[in-house]
Write an enzyme that holds these catalytic residues in place. Sequence first.
Site, mmCIF file in Angstrom:
data_model
loop_
_atom_site.group_PDB
_atom_site.id
_atom_site.type_symbol
_atom_site.label_atom_id
_atom_site.label_comp_id
_atom_site.label_asym_id
_atom_site.label_seq_id
_atom_site.Cartn_x
_atom_site.Cartn_y
_atom_site.Cartn_z
ATOM 1 N N ASN A 1 38.743 27.601 -8.965
ATOM 2 C CA ASN A 1 38.736 28.841 -9.741
ATOM 3 C C ASN A 1 40.144 29.286 -10.112
ATOM 4 O O ASN A 1 40.407 29.672 -11.248
ATOM 5 C CB ASN A 1 38.034 29.949 -8.950
ATOM 6 C CG ASN A 1 36.532 29.953 -9.218
ATOM 7 O OD1 ASN A 1 36.066 29.375 -10.204
ATOM 8 N ND2 ASN A 1 35.772 30.604 -8.353
ATOM 9 N N PHE B 1 37.409 40.040 -2.885
ATOM 10 C CA PHE B 1 36.465 39.098 -3.481
ATOM 11 C C PHE B 1 37.155 38.392 -4.641
ATOM 12 O O PHE B 1 37.864 39.024 -5.423
ATOM 13 C CB PHE B 1 35.207 39.815 -3.981
ATOM 14 C CG PHE B 1 34.330 40.320 -2.866
ATOM 15 C CD1 PHE B 1 33.536 39.439 -2.133
ATOM 16 C CD2 PHE B 1 34.290 41.668 -2.542
ATOM 17 C CE1 PHE B 1 32.719 39.907 -1.112
ATOM 18 C CE2 PHE B 1 33.484 42.143 -1.523
ATOM 19 C CZ PHE B 1 32.697 41.256 -0.801
ATOM 20 N N GLU B 2 36.918 37.086 -4.772
ATOM 21 C CA GLU B 2 37.736 36.290 -5.682
ATOM 22 C C GLU B 2 37.642 36.699 -7.149
ATOM 23 O O GLU B 2 38.575 36.469 -7.901
ATOM 24 C CB GLU B 2 37.409 34.802 -5.530
ATOM 25 C CG GLU B 2 35.968 34.466 -5.893
ATOM 26 C CD GLU B 2 35.617 33.026 -5.520
ATOM 27 O OE1 GLU B 2 35.517 32.759 -4.316
ATOM 28 O OE2 GLU B 2 35.465 32.192 -6.414
ATOM 29 N N ALA B 3 36.534 37.293 -7.582
ATOM 30 C CA ALA B 3 36.423 37.675 -8.993
ATOM 31 C C ALA B 3 37.385 38.804 -9.343
ATOM 32 O O ALA B 3 37.588 39.107 -10.518
ATOM 33 C CB ALA B 3 35.003 38.080 -9.338
#
Lengths: 323, 323, 254, 254
Positions: B133, C50-52
């Site tokens: 990501n 959180f990665e987002a």
Amino acid sequence: MLRKGQGELLSSCTVDEIRDWNRKHKLRGLVDKVTTVSSAVEKYVKDGTYLAIGGFGHIRISMPLIYEIVRQRVKHLRVSGHTAVHDLDVLIAGDCVDAVDVAYAFAYETRGLSKNGRRAVESGRIKCVEWTNASLSWRIKAAAMGLPFLPARNLLGSDTFEYSAAKEMECPFTGQKLVALPALMPDVSIIHVHYADKYGNCSIRGTTVKDDDLAKASKRVIVTAERIVPDTFFRDNPERTTIPYFCVDAVIEAPHGSHPGNMPHEYYFDESHIRGYLKAGANEGSLQEYLDKWVYSVKDFDEYLDLVGSKKLKELRQLEELR
Amino acid sequence: MLRKGQGELLSSCTVDEIRDWNRKHKLRGLVDKVTTVSSAVEKYVKDGTYLAIGGFGHIRISMPLIYEIVRQRVKHLRVSGHTAVHDLDVLIAGDCVDAVDVAYAFAYETRGLSKNGRRAVESGRIKCVEWTNASLSWRIKAAAMGLPFLPARNLLGSDTFEYSAAKEMECPFTGQKLVALPALMPDVSIIHVHYADKYGNCSIRGTTVKDDDLAKASKRVIVTAERIVPDTFFRDNPERTTIPYFCVDAVIEAPHGSHPGNMPHEYYFDESHIRGYLKAGANEGSLQEYLDKWVYSVKDFDEYLDLVGSKKLKELRQLEELR
Amino acid sequence: MTSYTSIELMAAVASHQLEDGKIVGVGTGLPMIAGLLAQKTHAPNLIIFFEAGSIAPQVPTLPISVGDSRCAHKAVAATGLAGIMETGQRGMIDYAFLGGAEVDMYGNINSTVIGDHDSPKVRLPGSGGANDFGSLSWRTIIIARHDKAKLPEKVSFITTPGYIEGPGAREKAGLPKGTGPYKVITNLALMGFDEETCRMKLISVHPGVTVDQVKENTGFDLIIPEDVSISSAPTEEELSALRQIDPDGIIIGK
Amino acid sequence: MTSYTSIELMAAVASHQLEDGKIVGVGTGLPMIAGLLAQKTHAPNLIIFFEAGSIAPQVPTLPISVGDSRCAHKAVAATGLAGIMETGQRGMIDYAFLGGAEVDMYGNINSTVIGDHDSPKVRLPGSGGANDFGSLSWRTIIIARHDKAKLPEKVSFITTPGYIEGPGAREKAGLPKGTGPYKVITNLALMGFDEETCRMKLISVHPGVTVDQVKENTGFDLIIPEDVSISSAPTEEELSALRQIDPDGIIIGK
């Protein structure tokens, strides 16, 4: 043959050092960081500190912290000068500065050059390493990203490069020549913002200049804010958090904190004050008189604002709102 | 010895090409770009296009554009799969995809793997190049910054690196080993946002994932928006512009546009719809039935929403608001 | 004696590894549950990323995705993948909390593929943010199922590097110094890593599990120290907090 | 005949170089005035970027700084220095509009220092964003005063590279292809650059100025083509727009 600039790297920590620093010294939890200007400067700004200042030289600058650094007679600062204007000039007037990473300095844009700043460089009192506004921004961004450098396509073919500490490099994919900009991790950054909560979350209105990255890049961050607000201000609209709390070490409420500079949406320049300062800069005697009156003879920024006067402060707000 | 990944670089334009593209093809002026889903897809999404999708796989995804790509039976897409979930899976179901730059794909997070996605890879129908990501985000950021690559400190020492198209490099300053990530410039990006004006200025609430950079990195950007608003929405608070207008080529108003995905502050997942889709994915027959009903048999997204029904849409809003 | 499921036990043991006042990046599923449980018990000032892109949210109810609106609820800041991972890259993320399909004796994790990469037996989701969190955070905590296949001597694909091939290998590969796997929590035991050899070693067996059972179900030679303890069972307070976090039993089971 | 000052003439000539529907990054002072004038006359959809981060603002009254609140007034987006210059780096800025203390025959600009760098005769402000705009934008327009000292054969310090030492030098240095100086506007003339030699050449002399005067006041061998024209004088419309932009005559004079 890949060239390298002959300028000195005025700040020398590496990304592994900054990782270790961040691990050991930066608080992660939500902790109350509200303090006073004098104790924040005493605690974090030492002789020889590499200092970076938020805003744009005379826009959104933290004057309470700058005046206090002069007042505490901190010496031998090295300063990041991406469009440095009144912020750097006052520190030079207070004889706090030894060296500057210059992108733009010693001048006041449409108002012309600063005699004080020029004198300091032309007399050899201050050493200059050359950069550009984007170069310094990208150097700061490299540190904010946890990288030792960032590539870029400016600087090449110029004497600005020759007197910088940048290097040429080849792209690992295209083979093209690029400039490599070393990460810049200031020891201390001082940033003036519109809103902060007690934990250090900050919101800036208008252009950020480079302050989001600067807060992440710096070992210590001292924030002054026009207003301290509850943390729900940020939690209700997390999009408006320009700087997350864990970057920040100290928070101080300082309305009018950019005076005589502009604070977008709050107040415009105090032009007569700035012109008075520039005139005082013509010689050391009048400059010291200016500092005596506005810095050394007042205890703190509240007393300074009293000297400016409520009437003037109201006018500057009206000017900003185009009334 | 510096290693390089053996994966194919699925998108190959260089920064000089993208500079020329931007010079020739991207409008600078404030021009009305409002159009329809079908004409935007017809105009920009061709067989073989390298496509990137905004949002987070099943959050803030542009379903009107995804359904239309399937409906127009576009083939041989290469897709950027940074947390690709329902977005990519529907395109695979429609047999639109040949290759994926995978960070996360073929799965639905807590809901488990997708049989449709797995089948496509395990049968050899889809080629995978491995990334992560952050790697894909930084590749997109490199393109957004106008750079051919960005250095980073992830990927090293992994098979993910071996099956990527990244390279190892040495830092020009510290000599340390870094990974070099090649810039990723999608041919087309499709991004769903909360607010857009007719010129293409966009505002996203909640996490941006990587969509600010994605819009800058892409040759063409098609935006769907929950609401089209006047440009004063942005001019009154320019801090909330996530994507500036000159990145955007087409704007379409699409309320409920992320259905059955989540749209932060608007509506939550339509879990029963997604579970129905996943169940249909068990074999090609039931998957085609799903597509017949929800994609091929409806003319456009309005008709699709009628099929979903107003009652369901209201429930999803209540669910999002934790009522 | 309190009754609890294996998943509840794992969530409780996992939550104990997290310190108050630290930052943890969590993945989907059980890691998320363990982080929320720590906040509700011994670590109220634990900060979750959180990665987002969400920072320090107040998660109101169990999210389905690490990027959904529950995960950003009342966050103090909303950024993106790069914003989160750059924070990790500069050394600000203390714990990465990851799951994996395979974990080997050096803590390498596979979540990409079983079999040959280009014609796989089973295609898994890939790294997502796991490689990033695992490369850049100080300590990686891993949750896995405990059997010989899931804990092999060598994973078939290193999605996220642990200690790779042993001492010094991370640094040699160029990964940041002082980082690496820290704990592994399975349905049978809690394990750590031997400082000298970087190999996985047993710390405690879960209540009712024997050391032999653990050895039999591990695909490599697990280091068994003399002082193996027994993992603490979840307390009533923890069990009730877990049921608040996941009232429908989506992850912890009904 | 309409009366106008030399500065007004320069502003008008400068504004004519800008095209409608293009993006220009402007520096402090006269470049800013010229950009605003173009918007009020022939180029209403000209987009101005200011380096501190403001995009397409509606500047209500003359700013003092390129970073002050006037320059961000009703902008469509507020970003920062990196945001602006990255937009330039990816080829989105058509025109850079810069001033300079010295400009040489290849359009190299000095705004850093007169004399030795380390013990200077005159210390100037440095690059600011000039090197960035000039390196990354497609076409650079330069405003300077016209005398032998300000237009020397070789600037004493290249702050912002023009064509450096001539044809191919920018590309060899690694600067983006197809970029470079485009026009130079002084108080005497409008100049461009010869495509083959990359040297400065005369385009038009301002009303009342002779070609000889221009030659005499230039510190290098200026290319004089056969068809030198006369710059258009500012129109009434332009003069009245200029007085709206700078009512106090801060830059254009009283």
